[in-house]
Motif scaffolding. Structure first.
Motif, PDB file in Angstrom:
ATOM      1  N   ARG A  69       0.839  -1.210   0.000  1.00  0.00           N
ATOM      2  CA  ARG A  69       0.000   0.000   0.000  1.00  0.00           C
ATOM      3  C   ARG A  69       0.871   1.257   0.000  1.00  0.00           C
ATOM      4  N   TYR A  70       1.973   1.209   0.700  1.00  0.00           N
ATOM      5  CA  TYR A  70       2.930   2.323   0.714  1.00  0.00           C
ATOM      6  C   TYR A  70       3.473   2.572  -0.696  1.00  0.00           C
ATOM      7  N   LEU A  76       3.733   4.133  -7.544  1.00  0.00           N
ATOM      8  CA  LEU A  76       4.432   3.012  -8.164  1.00  0.00           C
ATOM      9  C   LEU A  76       3.485   1.831  -8.355  1.00  0.00           C
ATOM     10  N   SER A  77       3.801   1.006  -9.335  1.00  0.00           N
ATOM     11  CA  SER A  77       3.120  -0.271  -9.507  1.00  0.00           C
ATOM     12  C   SER A  77       3.918  -1.339  -8.763  1.00  0.00           C
ATOM     13  N   VAL A  78       3.288  -2.455  -8.472  1.00  0.00           N
ATOM     14  CA  VAL A  78       3.937  -3.526  -7.713  1.00  0.00           C
ATOM     15  C   VAL A  78       4.167  -4.734  -8.610  1.00  0.00           C
ATOM     16  N   ALA A  79       5.419  -5.177  -8.659  1.00  0.00           N
ATOM     17  CA  ALA A  79       5.775  -6.446  -9.289  1.00  0.00           C
ATOM     18  C   ALA A  79       5.886  -7.467  -8.163  1.00  0.00           C
ATOM     19  N   PHE A 278      13.708   0.176  -6.506  1.00  0.00           N
ATOM     20  CA  PHE A 278      12.594   1.097  -6.250  1.00  0.00           C
ATOM     21  C   PHE A 278      11.857   0.747  -4.962  1.00  0.00           C
ATOM     22  N   ASP A 279      11.999  -0.495  -4.473  1.00  0.00           N
ATOM     23  CA  ASP A 279      11.458  -0.851  -3.167  1.00  0.00           C
ATOM     24  C   ASP A 279      12.124  -0.014  -2.084  1.00  0.00           C
ATOM     25  N   ALA A 280      13.444   0.194  -2.206  1.00  0.00           N
ATOM     26  CA  ALA A 280      14.210   0.889  -1.174  1.00  0.00           C
ATOM     27  C   ALA A 280      14.214   2.398  -1.331  1.00  0.00           C
TER      28      ALA A 280
END
Length: 387
Positions: A69-70, A76-79, A278-280
């Motif tokens: 959700r963050y 951003l989109s989530v892979a 991009f997660d970090a």
């Protein structure tokens, strides 16, 4: 009040460092439009589960979904269920199925975009498989992902790499799977620095020859290919391939070393993104891509150039251990209350590596709360015997 920390350096010496660069990226309410940017998201393990983390790793679902959700809140989109989530490196297909199911439902609830990895990792390693069995394995995972309403990321297959006799087998398997899917997929070419078992993918060790095979598959099935993510850490190869793709097929950079220039692009085109880093660096990525929407290249570059040393450090050899740095960043920034990982992967990087990561994160203005980050860094150092 942040105090100086005694950090272990790469040469074995100690150095005192005082963090203080509080993150302050402004994230506009309107989502950036000029690029599609997927963050390959990590999972948060449950450190209190009594099961052995090596044999039956458990995911802390609320914290894991909260992090997604963050990411969506950043635009951003989530892979999902990729190698960042330790897929095939502690997370089995059974665990990935539950992750995909829950995350897809969450994406639908909040209006976030999601794409999920389909592979063949439920096949038993080191066994011989026919191409028909590999195709059936891919079909099973693709069908499950489509049932959840998610886009498919067609991941590279260790079983295919181990059993294919040559490029013709790759063409046969991929063409068959692409003929079966209902919506265009994202292909995924993962280099052997991320997974040594994928050496020689597409039937060739030489990257130029491998690229020819991959491009032929894309051109022959372009109506079923949304794009391709390549993770070769070779900007020139990515640019070359990008220029040779069909017009409607996107290049999603997976280059965690050279992403700013590849996403910015040149007069021939640009790359979209599907990145573990991009997660970090989610706030920095979102702010930079928003600036790019406004043709403010200077701001875009000034934001992302500070993140590159951090990314190159997190993804240094052995590159497949980068997940440890990604999770450590989430811990430092308060997105989870522990630094534990499934399969015990928190031990994959040294204290010196984590110390340098802390400094680079501060210099990139990516510590949301330097006081909290310093306290957590201090705990990690203390556990290593550094007072």
């Amino acid at each position: 009040m942040v105090k100086k920390l005694k950090l272990l350096r790469a040469n074995g010496s100690f150095e005192y460092y005082e963090p203080g660069n509080t993150a302050s990226f402004e994230i506009p309410a309107k989502k950036f439009q000029s690029r599609t940017a997927f963050s390959a998201a990590h999972v948060v393990c449950d450190p209190l589960d009594v099961a052995c983390p090596l044999g039956n790793p458990q995911i802390h679902w609320e914290d894991t979904l909260s992090y997604r959700r963050y990411l969506w809140s950043m635009g951003l989109s989530v892979a999902e269920a990729m190698d960042t989530a330790q897929r095939g490196m502690g997370l089995s297909w059974e665990g990935a199925k539950e992750l995909i199911r829950r995350s897809s439902a969450e994406a639908n609830a909040v209006g976030g975009r999601i794409a999920c990895g389909a592979g063949t990792d439920h096949l038993i390693p080191n066994r011989k498989y026919s191409m028909e069995q590999i195709m059936e394995a891919y079909e099973e995972q693709c069908a499950f992902i489509e049932e959840q309403g998610s886009q498919i990321i067609l991941m590279a297959s260790r079983a295919l790499a181990a059993n294919a006799m040559g490029p013709e087998d790759y063409s046969r398997v991929y063409s068959h799977i692409l003929s079966q899917v209902s919506q265009p997929v994202i292909l995924h070419w993962l280099g052997d620095m991320f997974d040594p078992s994928l050496t020689g993918y597409w039937g060739h060790n030489n990257l130029d020859d491998a690229m020819e095979v991959c491009l032929n598959i894309i051109w022959e099935n372009q109506d079923k290919v949304d794009g391709i993510k390549i993770s070769l850490l070779d900007a020139d190869k990515e640019i070359e391939m990008r220029r040779r793709l069909p017009e409607a097929v996107k290049m999603y950079t997976g280059d965690d070393f050279n992403y700013p220039e590849l996403i910015r692009g040149d007069h021939h085109g640009f790359s979209h993104a599907l990145l573990g880093i991009f997660d970090a660096i989610a706030p920095a990525a979102a702010a930079a891509l928003t600036a790019l929407d406004q043709d403010d290249v200077n701001t875009y570059e000034s934001i992302l150039e500070k993140t590159v040393p951090l990314s190159r450090h997190i993804f240094q050899a052995p590159t497949y251990s980068y997940k440890t740095g990604i999770v450590f960043m989430a811990y430092l920034n308060g997105h989870q209350n522990h630094f534990r990982m499934i399969n015990g992967a928190e031990s994959a990087r040294s204290i010196a590596h984590l110390s340098e990561l802390f400094v680079l994160a501060d210099q990139a203005v990516l510590l949301i709360d330097p006081d909290l980050a310093a306290e957590r860094m201090k705990l990690v150092l203390k556990l290593a015997g550094i007072e």
